[in-house]
Write a protein that holds these residues in place. Sequence first.
Motif, short mmCIF file in Angstrom:
data_model
loop_
_atom_site.label_atom_id
_atom_site.label_comp_id
_atom_site.label_asym_id
_atom_site.label_seq_id
_atom_site.Cartn_x
_atom_site.Cartn_y
_atom_site.Cartn_z
N GLU A 280 0.97 -1.23 -0.07
CA GLU A 280 -0.04 -0.03 0.06
C GLU A 280 0.97 1.34 0.23
N ILE A 281 1.91 1.23 0.67
CA ILE A 281 2.84 2.43 0.74
C ILE A 281 3.68 2.41 -0.68
N GLU A 282 3.85 1.55 -1.30
CA GLU A 282 4.18 1.57 -2.93
C GLU A 282 3.36 2.02 -3.66
N ARG A 283 2.10 1.73 -3.65
CA ARG A 283 0.66 2.28 -4.51
C ARG A 283 0.73 3.87 -3.92
N ALA A 284 0.84 4.10 -2.76
CA ALA A 284 0.75 5.51 -2.43
C ALA A 284 1.61 6.32 -2.96
N SER A 285 3.05 5.70 -2.97
CA SER A 285 4.17 6.55 -3.72
C SER A 285 3.89 6.81 -5.30
N GLU A 287 1.09 7.01 -6.45
CA GLU A 287 -0.07 7.68 -6.61
C GLU A 287 0.40 9.44 -6.48
N ALA A 288 1.39 9.71 -5.71
CA ALA A 288 1.69 10.94 -4.96
C ALA A 288 2.43 11.45 -6.42
N GLU A 289 3.44 10.56 -6.89
CA GLU A 289 4.07 11.23 -8.19
C GLU A 289 3.14 11.30 -9.24
N ARG A 290 2.16 10.63 -9.36
CA ARG A 290 1.13 10.62 -10.59
C ARG A 290 0.52 12.11 -10.30
N ARG A 291 -0.12 12.28 -9.00
CA ARG A 291 -0.82 13.69 -8.65
C ARG A 291 0.11 14.86 -8.93
N LEU A 292 1.36 14.68 -8.47
CA LEU A 292 2.36 15.89 -8.46
C LEU A 292 2.54 16.13 -10.14
N ARG A 293 2.63 15.29 -10.78
CA ARG A 293 3.15 15.32 -12.11
C ARG A 293 1.85 15.99 -13.01
N ALA A 294 0.67 15.63 -12.72
CA ALA A 294 -0.45 15.96 -13.25
C ALA A 294 -0.81 17.33 -12.97
N ARG A 295 -0.34 17.86 -11.66
CA ARG A 295 -0.74 19.25 -11.11
C ARG A 295 0.58 20.17 -11.67
N PHE A 296 1.52 19.76 -11.70
CA PHE A 296 2.68 20.57 -12.03
C PHE A 296 3.64 19.56 -13.06
N PRO A 297 3.43 19.85 -14.23
CA PRO A 297 4.00 19.13 -15.32
C PRO A 297 5.85 19.46 -15.33
N GLU A 298 6.00 20.29 -14.69
CA GLU A 298 7.45 20.64 -14.57
C GLU A 298 8.36 19.85 -13.65
N ILE A 299 7.73 18.98 -13.00
CA ILE A 299 8.23 17.88 -12.03
C ILE A 299 8.73 16.93 -12.62
N ARG A 300 10.01 16.31 -12.64
CA ARG A 300 10.61 15.51 -13.32
C ARG A 300 11.05 14.21 -12.54
N TYR A 301 11.26 14.53 -11.09
CA TYR A 301 11.77 13.49 -10.26
C TYR A 301 11.12 13.76 -8.87
N VAL A 302 10.45 12.48 -8.56
CA VAL A 302 9.89 12.24 -7.02
C VAL A 302 10.64 11.32 -6.20
N PHE A 303 11.35 11.77 -5.30
CA PHE A 303 11.68 10.69 -4.24
C PHE A 303 11.22 10.69 -2.83
N LEU A 304 10.42 9.86 -2.28
CA LEU A 304 9.84 9.80 -1.02
C LEU A 304 10.48 8.80 -0.32
N ASP A 305 10.86 9.18 1.20
CA ASP A 305 11.52 8.19 1.79
C ASP A 305 10.60 8.06 3.08
N PRO A 306 10.13 6.66 3.20
CA PRO A 306 9.39 6.47 4.53
C PRO A 306 10.05 6.76 5.73
N THR A 307 9.60 7.62 6.49
CA THR A 307 10.20 7.97 8.06
C THR A 307 9.12 8.10 9.14
N ARG A 308 9.66 8.00 10.24
CA ARG A 308 8.75 8.16 11.45
C ARG A 308 8.76 9.80 11.93
#
Length: 325
Positions: A280-285, A287-308
Amino acid sequence: MASVTEPQESESVGTVVVAGAANLAIAAAKLVAGVTSGSAAMLSEAAHSFADTVTEVFLFVALRRGAKPADEEHPFGYGKESWVWAFIAALFTFVAGAGFSIYHGIETIVEGEESGPFLASYIVLAVSFAAEGVSFLKARRQIRTESSRWNVTTRRFLRLTPDTTVKAVYFEDSAALIGLVLAAAGLGLTELTGNSVWDGVSSIVIGLLLLVVATVLASSNVSLLVGRSVPRRVHTAIAAEIAALPVVTAVPTLFTMQLGPDGILVAAKVDFADDAPGGEIERASDEAERRLRARFPEIRYVFLDPTRGEPGRNHLDGGLDARPL
């Protein structure tokens, strides 16, 4: 702020080429008028136009080099190289345009020069003003269109845009029009008083004007080369998009960086729900990249680091805040 699509990039290249050719023709006319009349202001304006011509060459190189695709050696692309060439262009304006104008103006005041006839200079200034005016109106129209698209003021757009080519053309055209008025004022006062000091003063003021423009453009390019973040409003929107995912508890850390005029990198530490499975974390990651690129086409790279982190504590206060130019 604004992205550069392939058609827009081709249009920018054409604009730079046309502006460069026009500046070269204007510079030659000013040089002839300056040598004929002996006017320091006209010679300064010739140096100004020659500097603008060389600047357009550097901006052309910036557009070409910055558009190169990413490769193994440069995995994030060559976008930042466009700012290197734009910075060199600003330095050339500083040294060649401002330096010559100030030096020649001081020399004219100290030593004095015979001036005249003035008619040829006035004609060249009038034709140059018309040509520069057309270029300025085109640049201003483009700036207003882009600022409207981002729903910001023209001043704020000029402050925040990573497209320093558009910014350079707008500032150079503005400085060119002001410089022509100053040169005409210097010539007029010299003709009325018979004192070449006014011509020298006009030349110095033109040089100072170029100095200001070069400093603003150089500072902007240096900031982007060092690794400037996106505007604060965009930063906040990115954090909100990630935090809105159902399995995300908080976004305690969010970093952004401009990779080029049309490229953005996003890196975030994300606190996912403790009971969320790995899949589910992988799917959420994704989805986050899809949403961000859809809203801001300039975004080329998205790196998410799971952390507490602390629930609800999101990094909303980052990004570039607009300051006066």
